[in-house]
Design a protein around this motif. Structure first.
Motif, PDB file in Angstrom:
ATOM      1  N   ASN A  88      40.592  25.821  39.324  1.00 39.70           N
ATOM      2  CA  ASN A  88      41.177  27.159  39.320  1.00 39.70           C
ATOM      3  C   ASN A  88      40.340  28.194  38.571  1.00 39.70           C
ATOM      4  O   ASN A  88      40.666  29.384  38.602  1.00 39.70           O
ATOM      5  CB  ASN A  88      42.601  27.095  38.774  1.00 39.70           C
ATOM      6  N   ASN A 143      37.437  28.714  39.624  1.00 39.41           N
ATOM      7  CA  ASN A 143      36.642  29.273  40.723  1.00 39.41           C
ATOM      8  C   ASN A 143      37.050  30.704  41.039  1.00 39.41           C
ATOM      9  O   ASN A 143      36.217  31.531  41.409  1.00 39.41           O
ATOM     10  CB  ASN A 143      36.780  28.413  41.983  1.00 39.41           C
ATOM     11  N   SER A 144      38.343  31.007  40.898  1.00 35.96           N
ATOM     12  CA  SER A 144      38.816  32.363  41.179  1.00 35.96           C
ATOM     13  C   SER A 144      38.260  33.360  40.175  1.00 35.96           C
ATOM     14  O   SER A 144      38.238  34.569  40.438  1.00 35.96           O
ATOM     15  CB  SER A 144      40.354  32.399  41.146  1.00 35.96           C
ATOM     16  N   ASP A 197      33.211  28.313  46.178  1.00 39.49           N
ATOM     17  CA  ASP A 197      34.205  27.388  46.737  1.00 39.49           C
ATOM     18  C   ASP A 197      33.545  26.318  47.587  1.00 39.49           C
ATOM     19  O   ASP A 197      33.946  25.150  47.557  1.00 39.49           O
ATOM     20  CB  ASP A 197      35.225  28.156  47.579  1.00 39.49           C
ATOM     21  N   PRO A 232      43.296  31.096  35.155  1.00 40.86           N
ATOM     22  CA  PRO A 232      42.896  32.502  35.310  1.00 40.86           C
ATOM     23  C   PRO A 232      43.009  33.290  34.001  1.00 40.86           C
ATOM     24  O   PRO A 232      42.205  34.193  33.748  1.00 40.86           O
ATOM     25  CB  PRO A 232      43.884  33.033  36.363  1.00 40.86           C
ATOM     26  N   THR A 235      43.009  32.795  46.632  1.00 39.95           N
ATOM     27  CA  THR A 235      42.924  32.855  45.171  1.00 39.95           C
ATOM     28  C   THR A 235      41.548  33.307  44.693  1.00 39.95           C
ATOM     29  O   THR A 235      41.443  34.073  43.734  1.00 39.95           O
ATOM     30  CB  THR A 235      43.261  31.496  44.546  1.00 39.95           C
ATOM     31  N   SER A 236      40.482  32.859  45.356  1.00 39.80           N
ATOM     32  CA  SER A 236      39.138  33.191  44.896  1.00 39.80           C
ATOM     33  C   SER A 236      38.788  34.668  45.075  1.00 39.80           C
ATOM     34  O   SER A 236      38.009  35.218  44.295  1.00 39.80           O
ATOM     35  CB  SER A 236      38.102  32.329  45.623  1.00 39.80           C
ATOM     36  N   LEU A 254      46.890  37.100  38.729  1.00 41.82           N
ATOM     37  CA  LEU A 254      46.680  35.853  39.476  1.00 41.82           C
ATOM     38  C   LEU A 254      47.361  34.695  38.761  1.00 41.82           C
ATOM     39  O   LEU A 254      47.956  33.822  39.403  1.00 41.82           O
ATOM     40  CB  LEU A 254      45.187  35.578  39.627  1.00 41.82           C
TER      41      LEU A 254
END
Length: 415
Positions: free
Chosen positions: A25, A27-28, A49, A152, A251-252, A273
């Protein structure tokens, strides 16, 4: 193994679910951050991703073979070591400000995560009284949901900038400013690497039971050809592909969408987020309860339709209202992975193991769909690009409709 030792072992293995949830998570946060630090297009930033999910696709079978040969404990420790190495590689990657180096570090880290996930899910299921297996796996998965909620926030606090920069402002950044952006990931990932190593040391020193569950006759009569002929299974592989792809893309690029639609700063968007992923976690619990009274397939159909409408609203609305529409999507994504997975393996009998392997490989959708969304964004706008996940949910809707007659299914843990 004493009861006290058993509880300690379950706690250690449960911590793994939290660790790979944090890695995934973040990655976002990395997508918008590296877009600035490495001067990337939306398409190029989506390779964050791709590197992560491609690793899952590549290591799924080798990890299973490794665990089968050396056991769960050694497999878990190996996965943690690879995870830590990947996290530590972020330090030289940031120093060189080389995007390919970042992607390599991500691939290595995700390979460790993939090994952990291959081992931890079945291990915790068998770690203790069989009657408590469902409770243990759901408890462990809840920590994965906690990680999705707080990652996040952590990334926004320690990595992201306080300002929402325009394309012109990003292009005008000096090499020193770009290096400062790149260096922001060093300390967080070093801390993650040290935490992972400490868990590896604890697990290595803990006397975990060696669970043997392989039978020499397993799947002997099942050929891959017969598995590929299972129409519902193959439709389900597509469902997993499109679900994971949609989740990764939505999400990303959320922070990027928030910047574009409402000029929301990166840190504020990261907090929003986090709130949306809190909805994802809540959706898991609420959905599980609802499925006791309503057919899971009907819930899946309803949620697919709602997500298509929310994404259409995000395209139609402006400002924060568009962002709020996207924030609602994770809640309705929450039950999709386990429901699609369960529907896909229903009735497979002795083909279940090989069918499950194909479904896990469908996770590679997370490496593909974000690239498509990024390409569309570069060609048009991020607002238009957010129509891409509608195609994903439309496919899942089709899959659900083919299973409309199913009343009850066995839920499994999932992403």
């Amino acid at each position: 193994m004493t009861k006290k030792t058993g509880i300690y072992a379950v706690a250690l293995v449960t911590s793994l679910f939290f660790l790979w949830g944090i890695a995934l998570n973040l990655n976002s946060i990395l997508v918008p951050h590296l877009k600035i630090a490495c001067q990337l297009t939306d398409f190029q930033s989506a390779f964050v991703d791709s590197a992560f999910y491609l690793a899952y696709f590549v290591v799924a079978i080798p990890a299973g073979l490794l665990i089968h040969k050396y056991g769960y404990k050694k497999g878990i420790v190996f996965g943690l070591l690879v995870f830590a190495i990947g996290a530590f590689l972020f330090y030289p990657a940031a120093g060189s400000r080389t995007y390919a180096f970042f992607l390599f570090a991500l691939f290595i880290m995700a390979s460790g995560c993939g090994t952990l996930e291959t081992a931890a899910n079945p291990y915790i299921n068998n770690l203790g009284d069989p009657a408590g297996a469902t409770f243990r796996i759901n408890l462990a998965q809840s920590f994965n949901g906690v990680a999705a909620t707080i990652a996040p926030l952590i990334g926004g606090l320690f990595i992201l900038s306080d300002k929402a920069l325009t394309k012109v402002q990003i292009a005008a950044l000096t090499p020193q400013q770009l290096q400062h952006e790149s260096d922001a990931v060093k300390i967080p990932y070093i801390v993650i690497g040290l935490l992972v190593l400490s868990i590896a040391a604890l697990i290595w020193r803990t006397d975990l039971p060696d669970i043997k569950e392989h039978n020499a006759n397993d799947d002997v009569r099942v050929t891959w050809g017969s598995v590929f002929k299972e129409r519902n299974l193959m439709l389900g592989v597509g469902g997993i592909f499109f679900y994971v792809g949609a989740q990764a893309a939505i999400t990303s690029f959320f922070i990027r969408f928030s910047n574009y639609s409402a000029a929301i700063t990166d840190k504020d968007a990261a907090a929003m987020l986090s709130l949306a992923m809190g909805g994802f976690m809540a959706g898991r619990f609420i959905g599980s309860v609802a499925m006791r009274f309503i057919s899971p397939v009907k819930i899946l159909i309803t949620y697919c339709i709602i997500n298509c409408l929310l994404l259409a609203l995000a395209f139609t609305l402006h400002g924060r209202m568009a962002v709020y529409a996207i924030m609602g999507v994770p809640f309705f994504m929450s039950i999709m992975f386990p429901t699609v997975f369960s529907l896909s393996i229903r009735g497979l009998g002795e083909k279940t193991k090989k069918g499950s392997s194909l479904l896990i490989m469908g996770i590679v959708g997370g490496a593909v769909i974000p690239l498509v969304l990024g390409r569309v964004s570069d060609a048009t706008s991020i607002r238009v690009a957010y129509l891409v996940p509608i195609i994903c949910f439309a496919y899942i809707l089709y899959f659900a409709l083919t299973n409309i007659r199913v009343k009850n299914i066995e839920q499994v843990a999932g992403h």
